[in-house]
Design a protein around this motif. Structure first.
Motif, short mmCIF file in Angstrom:
data_model
loop_
_atom_site.label_atom_id
_atom_site.label_comp_id
_atom_site.label_asym_id
_atom_site.label_seq_id
_atom_site.Cartn_x
_atom_site.Cartn_y
_atom_site.Cartn_z
N PRO A 121 -0.77 7.76 -6.14
CA PRO A 121 -0.75 6.69 -7.15
C PRO A 121 -1.69 5.54 -6.85
O PRO A 121 -2.23 4.92 -7.78
N VAL A 122 -1.92 5.22 -5.57
CA VAL A 122 -2.79 4.10 -5.24
C VAL A 122 -4.21 4.34 -5.76
O VAL A 122 -4.91 3.38 -6.13
N LEU A 123 -4.64 5.58 -5.83
CA LEU A 123 -5.97 5.88 -6.36
C LEU A 123 -6.02 5.62 -7.86
O LEU A 123 -7.02 5.12 -8.38
N GLY A 124 -4.95 5.98 -8.55
CA GLY A 124 -4.90 5.72 -9.98
C GLY A 124 -4.89 4.25 -10.31
O GLY A 124 -5.53 3.80 -11.28
N GLU A 125 -4.19 3.48 -9.49
CA GLU A 125 -4.11 2.04 -9.73
C GLU A 125 -5.47 1.36 -9.54
O GLU A 125 -5.72 0.31 -10.13
N ARG A 126 -6.33 1.97 -8.73
CA ARG A 126 -7.61 1.33 -8.40
C ARG A 126 -8.78 2.20 -8.81
O ARG A 126 -9.86 2.13 -8.24
N ARG A 127 -8.60 3.03 -9.80
CA ARG A 127 -9.59 4.05 -10.16
C ARG A 127 -10.98 3.50 -10.45
O ARG A 127 -11.98 4.18 -10.24
N ASP A 128 -11.06 2.27 -10.95
CA ASP A 128 -12.36 1.70 -11.29
C ASP A 128 -12.98 0.88 -10.17
O ASP A 128 -14.08 0.36 -10.31
N SER A 129 -12.24 0.77 -9.04
CA SER A 129 -12.76 0.01 -7.90
C SER A 129 -13.74 0.86 -7.10
O SER A 129 -13.61 2.08 -7.03
N ALA A 130 -14.69 0.20 -6.47
CA ALA A 130 -15.62 0.92 -5.59
C ALA A 130 -14.85 1.47 -4.39
O ALA A 130 -13.94 0.81 -3.86
N ALA A 131 -15.23 2.66 -3.95
CA ALA A 131 -14.55 3.29 -2.81
C ALA A 131 -14.70 2.45 -1.54
O ALA A 131 -13.93 2.60 -0.60
N LEU A 132 -15.68 1.56 -1.52
CA LEU A 132 -15.91 0.69 -0.37
C LEU A 132 -14.67 -0.12 0.01
O LEU A 132 -14.46 -0.43 1.18
N VAL A 133 -13.85 -0.48 -0.98
CA VAL A 133 -12.72 -1.37 -0.71
C VAL A 133 -11.50 -0.64 -0.16
O VAL A 133 -10.52 -1.28 0.22
N LEU A 134 -11.54 0.68 -0.08
CA LEU A 134 -10.37 1.44 0.34
C LEU A 134 -10.15 1.36 1.84
O LEU A 134 -11.10 1.33 2.62
N SER A 135 -8.89 1.40 2.24
CA SER A 135 -8.54 1.49 3.65
C SER A 135 -8.81 2.91 4.15
O SER A 135 -9.11 3.83 3.37
N GLY A 136 -8.68 3.10 5.46
CA GLY A 136 -8.89 4.43 6.02
C GLY A 136 -7.95 5.46 5.43
O GLY A 136 -8.36 6.58 5.10
N GLY A 137 -6.69 5.10 5.29
CA GLY A 137 -5.72 6.02 4.71
C GLY A 137 -6.01 6.34 3.26
O GLY A 137 -5.88 7.50 2.83
N GLU A 138 -6.42 5.33 2.51
CA GLU A 138 -6.76 5.54 1.10
C GLU A 138 -8.00 6.41 0.95
O GLU A 138 -8.10 7.24 0.05
N ARG A 139 -8.96 6.25 1.87
CA ARG A 139 -10.15 7.10 1.83
C ARG A 139 -9.79 8.56 2.12
O ARG A 139 -10.38 9.47 1.54
N GLN A 140 -8.83 8.76 3.03
CA GLN A 140 -8.42 10.14 3.29
C GLN A 140 -7.76 10.74 2.06
O GLN A 140 -7.99 11.91 1.73
N MET A 141 -6.95 9.96 1.36
CA MET A 141 -6.37 10.44 0.11
C MET A 141 -7.47 10.80 -0.88
O MET A 141 -7.39 11.81 -1.59
#
Length: 234
Positions: A121-141
């Protein structure tokens, strides 16, 4: 199903893999375990086509894909999540995911963004954000989701828990288990975190110095104290 048959790899004079045989079956998770230098990453790089084998075969659903170029393998149903959580940071989360759908194995089946957003769900909530802002765990997702956008038959992962908080590891491993059980995906999971990997796996394979030293049901391997102490570190 993915079948590895008597696979050997050399780096010059170094014999990195020595007659490795194993399989990843639909609806099951196969964990490949071992210490650093055991040959785990070499195995995955050879499966993906980045490292040539000296001998042996790699077979996907009856088709020999040993010499198939790396860029063609996703289109045959093999998706890999490499170590390192590589994303294109300048692109949005959704753009990164759409890239994964370009090589779908089943061209008649549309890539399903909503399915990935339901999983993470965190990816859906931030779908339009640049991947640069993601944490390590979110990048793995994101990289797992991107691999799944190709609608693979076999998903191969290299150390997906590396450097992640236990809570994130649990979430990702639970998703892998659900994909295998509910969707019939074949999962080949290479992990140094043997305890966590065996907790979700159906079958385990232990490598040491490029050779298979043990393979059995995951619960059997986890219960073997001599094997754990010698090769698995727990």
């Amino acid at each position: 199903m993915l079948s590895i048959e008597d696979l050997s790899v050399h780096y010059g004079p170094v014999h990195a893999l020595r007659g490795v045989s194993l399989s990843a079956e639909s609806g099951r998770i196969t964990a490949v375990l071992g210490a650093n230098g055991a040959g785990k990453t070499t195995l995955l790089r050879t499966i993906s086509g980045l490292v040539p084998s000296t001998s042996g075969r790699i077979v996907l659903d009856g088709q020999d894909i040993t010499r198939v170029p790396a860029e063609a393998k996703p289109g045959l149903g093999l998706s890999q999540v490499p170590e390192g959580r590589g994303v294109i940071t300048e692109l949005s989360i959704e753009e990164n995911l759409k890239l994964g759908g370009l090589s779908r194995a089943d061209k008649s089946k549309p890539a399903d963004l909503d399915r990935i957003y339901d999983m993470f769900p965190v990816l859906g909530e931030r779908r339009d954000s640049a991947a640069l802002v993601l944490s390590g765990g979110e990048r793995q997702m994101l990289v797992v989701g991107r691999a799944l956008m190709a609608t693979p038959k076999v998903l191969v992962l290299d150390e997906p828990s590396l450097g992640l908080a236990p809570r994130i590891v649990t979430q990702i491993f639970s998703t892998l288990r659900r994909l295998a059980v509910d969707e019939g995906l074949a999962v080949l999971l290479v992990e140094q975190n043997a305890r966590s990997a065996l907790s979700i796996a159906d079958h385990g394979v232990v490598l040491n110095l490029g050779k298979v030293v043990a393979q059995d049901d995951a619960q059997v391997l986890a219960a073997d104290s001599n094997l754990r102490h010698a090769y698995l570190g727990f």
